[in-house]
Design a protein around this motif. Structure first.
Motif, PDB file in Angstrom:
ATOM      1  N   MET A  28       0.307   5.737   1.454  1.00 57.59           N
ATOM      2  CA  MET A  28       0.636   5.347   2.820  1.00 57.59           C
ATOM      3  C   MET A  28      -0.281   4.218   3.287  1.00 57.59           C
ATOM      4  O   MET A  28       0.174   3.233   3.868  1.00 57.59           O
ATOM      5  CB  MET A  28       0.518   6.533   3.781  1.00 57.59           C
ATOM      6  CG  MET A  28       0.880   6.175   5.205  1.00 57.59           C
ATOM      7  SD  MET A  28       0.395   7.411   6.433  1.00 57.59           S
ATOM      8  CE  MET A  28      -1.359   7.098   6.572  1.00 57.59           C
ATOM      9  N   CYS A  29      -1.570   4.338   3.004  1.00 55.60           N
ATOM     10  CA  CYS A  29      -2.532   3.316   3.430  1.00 55.60           C
ATOM     11  C   CYS A  29      -2.290   1.999   2.704  1.00 55.60           C
ATOM     12  O   CYS A  29      -2.461   0.927   3.287  1.00 55.60           O
ATOM     13  CB  CYS A  29      -3.955   3.814   3.218  1.00 55.60           C
ATOM     14  SG  CYS A  29      -4.372   5.169   4.331  1.00 55.60           S
ATOM     15  N   GLU A  30      -1.874   2.071   1.452  1.00 58.31           N
ATOM     16  CA  GLU A  30      -1.544   0.861   0.694  1.00 58.31           C
ATOM     17  C   GLU A  30      -0.364   0.140   1.350  1.00 58.31           C
ATOM     18  O   GLU A  30      -0.384  -1.070   1.529  1.00 58.31           O
ATOM     19  CB  GLU A  30      -1.200   1.252  -0.740  1.00 58.31           C
ATOM     20  CG  GLU A  30      -0.939   0.086  -1.657  1.00 58.31           C
ATOM     21  CD  GLU A  30      -0.660   0.561  -3.075  1.00 58.31           C
ATOM     22  OE1 GLU A  30       0.356   0.121  -3.632  1.00 58.31           O
ATOM     23  OE2 GLU A  30      -1.445   1.373  -3.602  1.00 58.31           O
ATOM     24  N   SER A  35      -7.305   1.196   5.697  1.00 63.69           N
ATOM     25  CA  SER A  35      -8.203   2.104   4.984  1.00 63.69           C
ATOM     26  C   SER A  35      -7.716   3.543   5.103  1.00 63.69           C
ATOM     27  O   SER A  35      -6.902   3.870   5.976  1.00 63.69           O
ATOM     28  CB  SER A  35      -9.616   2.003   5.567  1.00 63.69           C
ATOM     29  OG  SER A  35      -9.627   2.540   6.883  1.00 63.69           O
ATOM     30  N   THR A  36      -8.239   4.405   4.246  1.00 64.53           N
ATOM     31  CA  THR A  36      -7.869   5.816   4.344  1.00 64.53           C
ATOM     32  C   THR A  36      -8.404   6.414   5.642  1.00 64.53           C
ATOM     33  O   THR A  36      -7.772   7.296   6.218  1.00 64.53           O
ATOM     34  CB  THR A  36      -8.369   6.632   3.133  1.00 64.53           C
ATOM     35  OG1 THR A  36      -9.758   6.415   2.951  1.00 64.53           O
ATOM     36  CG2 THR A  36      -7.622   6.266   1.874  1.00 64.53           C
ATOM     37  N   LYS A  37      -9.527   5.918   6.118  1.00 61.45           N
ATOM     38  CA  LYS A  37     -10.069   6.401   7.398  1.00 61.45           C
ATOM     39  C   LYS A  37      -9.057   6.143   8.511  1.00 61.45           C
ATOM     40  O   LYS A  37      -8.775   7.030   9.330  1.00 61.45           O
ATOM     41  CB  LYS A  37     -11.399   5.709   7.704  1.00 61.45           C
ATOM     42  CG  LYS A  37     -12.045   6.190   8.982  1.00 61.45           C
ATOM     43  CD  LYS A  37     -13.393   5.522   9.190  1.00 61.45           C
ATOM     44  CE  LYS A  37     -14.006   5.990  10.492  1.00 61.45           C
ATOM     45  NZ  LYS A  37     -15.304   5.389  10.738  1.00 61.45           N
ATOM     46  N   ARG A  58       1.034  15.071   2.938  1.00 59.90           N
ATOM     47  CA  ARG A  58       2.215  14.456   2.345  1.00 59.90           C
ATOM     48  C   ARG A  58       2.986  13.781   3.469  1.00 59.90           C
ATOM     49  O   ARG A  58       3.261  14.415   4.506  1.00 59.90           O
ATOM     50  CB  ARG A  58       3.089  15.492   1.637  1.00 59.90           C
ATOM     51  CG  ARG A  58       2.382  16.176   0.486  1.00 59.90           C
ATOM     52  CD  ARG A  58       2.162  15.203  -0.669  1.00 59.90           C
ATOM     53  NE  ARG A  58       1.468  15.835  -1.772  1.00 59.90           N
ATOM     54  CZ  ARG A  58       0.239  15.536  -2.137  1.00 59.90           C
ATOM     55  NH1 ARG A  58      -0.450  14.629  -1.500  1.00 59.90           N
ATOM     56  NH2 ARG A  58      -0.314  16.136  -3.154  1.00 59.90           N
ATOM     57  N   ILE A  59       3.302  12.526   3.261  1.00 56.74           N
ATOM     58  CA  ILE A  59       3.927  11.730   4.315  1.00 56.74           C
ATOM     59  C   ILE A  59       5.284  11.235   3.822  1.00 56.74           C
ATOM     60  O   ILE A  59       5.344  10.414   2.892  1.00 56.74           O
ATOM     61  CB  ILE A  59       3.036  10.523   4.708  1.00 56.74           C
ATOM     62  CG1 ILE A  59       1.622  10.982   5.082  1.00 56.74           C
ATOM     63  CG2 ILE A  59       3.664   9.755   5.855  1.00 56.74           C
ATOM     64  CD1 ILE A  59       0.616  10.879   3.989  1.00 56.74           C
ATOM     65  N   PRO A  60       6.383  11.727   4.404  1.00 59.95           N
ATOM     66  CA  PRO A  60       7.699  11.234   4.011  1.00 59.95           C
ATOM     67  C   PRO A  60       7.825   9.738   4.315  1.00 59.95           C
ATOM     68  O   PRO A  60       7.392   9.265   5.364  1.00 59.95           O
ATOM     69  CB  PRO A  60       8.660  12.054   4.873  1.00 59.95           C
ATOM     70  CG  PRO A  60       7.907  13.314   5.174  1.00 59.95           C
ATOM     71  CD  PRO A  60       6.474  12.855   5.333  1.00 59.95           C
TER      72      PRO A  60
END
Length: 77
Positions: A28-30, A35-37, A58-60
């Motif tokens: 998702m961050c990509e 950033s993941t933060k 988990r992100i649909p």
């Protein structure tokens, strides 16, 4: 609807096709270029809906597209 506007179905089918239907936080961050933060903050603030499985999120893909407002007409919101 404007002829240049993607329907939700077309947006889902065409955009982010190299990603799985349900992404992890790193994917998702990509996609979002952050950033993941920042990604965890978006999930915590409920800006993007997600599922929590154990300690993992988990992100649909549809929820990421909705956050980006891709494939949604202004009338339907």
């Amino acid at each position: 609807m404007n002829e240049n506007t993607l329907s939700s179905k077309d947006a889902y089918r065409l955009l982010l096709k190299e990603y799985p239907d349900v992404m992890n936080i790193e994917q998702m961050c990509e996609v979002l270029g952050g950033s993941t933060k920042t990604g965890y903050k978006l999930l915590k603030d409920k800006k993007i809906e997600c599922l929590k499985v154990g300690r993992s999120y988990r992100i649909p893909k549809a929820h990421v597209l909705h956050y980006l407002k891709i494939g949604h007409s202004k009338e339907g919101e």
